[in-house]
Design a protein around this motif. Structure first.
Motif, short mmCIF file in Angstrom:
data_model
loop_
_atom_site.label_atom_id
_atom_site.label_comp_id
_atom_site.label_asym_id
_atom_site.label_seq_id
_atom_site.Cartn_x
_atom_site.Cartn_y
_atom_site.Cartn_z
N CYS A 8 -0.52 17.36 1.59
CA CYS A 8 0.17 18.30 0.71
C CYS A 8 -0.77 18.71 -0.41
O CYS A 8 -1.55 17.89 -0.92
CB CYS A 8 1.43 17.68 0.13
SG CYS A 8 2.48 18.83 -0.80
N HIS A 224 3.71 22.37 1.97
CA HIS A 224 3.42 22.94 0.65
C HIS A 224 4.34 22.34 -0.41
O HIS A 224 5.54 22.21 -0.18
CB HIS A 224 3.55 24.46 0.68
CG HIS A 224 2.42 25.12 1.41
ND1 HIS A 224 2.57 25.74 2.63
CD2 HIS A 224 1.11 25.24 1.09
CE1 HIS A 224 1.40 26.21 3.03
NE2 HIS A 224 0.50 25.93 2.12
N GLY A 225 3.75 21.97 -1.54
CA GLY A 225 4.51 21.32 -2.60
C GLY A 225 5.05 22.26 -3.64
O GLY A 225 5.68 21.82 -4.61
N ALA A 234 9.78 17.81 2.91
CA ALA A 234 8.86 16.70 3.17
C ALA A 234 9.61 15.49 3.73
O ALA A 234 9.14 14.83 4.66
CB ALA A 234 8.12 16.33 1.89
#
Length: 255
Positions: A8, A224-225, A234
């Motif tokens: 990530c 993607h964070g 997640a």
């Protein structure tokens, strides 16, 4: 037993602009790509993200991008291979200093955004990035888009490459990512993302926007964070992989 890395992009807060999901995502992933100040991140954010990654035993990578804070490094810039080399060396050095100060070691380098996409198809840029890594820390892994010029450049340079796939992006008939500027570049439905990840990891195939399936090498999965539901997504991906008996660990580690 199949195993895969789950990475990530993190440390992308800057000044008063804060990404809220980093701390929650770190326990769920196995590799963190930490912004180095060009497209996002600042010294304090870099230090804190390194500390958190080490606390959760997550492999640490530099995430160098183009010098474009306003555009988050996602806008294409015309740069020379020499400029790409210098940018990567500079940003690697910045992150590595924080890692060393905490008694850790860097694990990999993954270019960000437009730099990543440009190097995926431009052999000269890919070569410059691979050379930068090799000259600074040749033991590091280069995370690059599966089937791209970056993987080829790493192999020619003698770097260890890791083929990356994306959970939330669609693929064209050539096996490359659909550009973000095009409609349908992002997968909007969680079920579709989960199904794509599972097929890439278990079957080595990905469905394309052309209605075909193409081979793909999935050694690490990018999530993607910075999305609204990043943390929930997640958790869902990790739970699905574990349910399927797939081991999660950073490449070259014991997990």
């Amino acid at each position: 037993m199949k195993h895969v890395d789950m990475n990530c992009d993190l440390g992308e807060s800057y000044g008063i602009y804060q990404m809220e999901s980093d701390e929650g995502i770190l326990p769920l992933i196995t590799s963190a790509n930490i912004a180095c100040g060009f497209h996002a991140g600042d010294p304090g954010t870099m230090r804190r993200t390194v500390e958190l990654a080490m606390e959760h035993h997550v492999a640490i990578g530099a995430h160098p991008g183009l010098p474009d804070l306003q555009g988050f490094g996602r806008r294409r810039m015309e740069i020379t291979p020499r400029e790409a080399y210098d940018m990567v060396v500079y940003q690697m050095g910045a992150l590595d200093a924080f890692v060393r100060a905490q008694g850790g070691k860097m694990h990999h380098v993954k270019p960000h955004g437009a730099l990543y996409n440009m190097a995926a198809v431009d052999a000269s840029l890919a070569e410059a990035i691979a050379e930068a890594i090799y000259q600074v820390q040749p033991e590091l892994y280069l995370y690059g888009l599966a089937g791209s010029a970056m993987i080829d450049a790493a192999d020619r340079m003698g770097l260890r490459s890791v083929s990356e796939v994306f959970a939330d992006r669609t693929y064209g008939a050539d096996g490359m990512l659909t550009p973000r500027s095009q409609v349908g570049a992002l997968i909007q439905h969680t079920e579709q993302s989960l199904a794509q990840v599972l097929r890439m990891v278990k079957e080595g195939l990905v469905d394309t926007t052309a209605g075909t399936s193409v081979p793909i090498k999935a050694e690490t999965i990018c999530i993607h964070g910075d999305g609204e539901h990043a943390l929930t997504f997640a958790r869902q991906i990790r739970a699905m992989l574990e349910t399927e008996g797939i081991t999660l660990s950073a490449i070259g580690t014991n997990g």
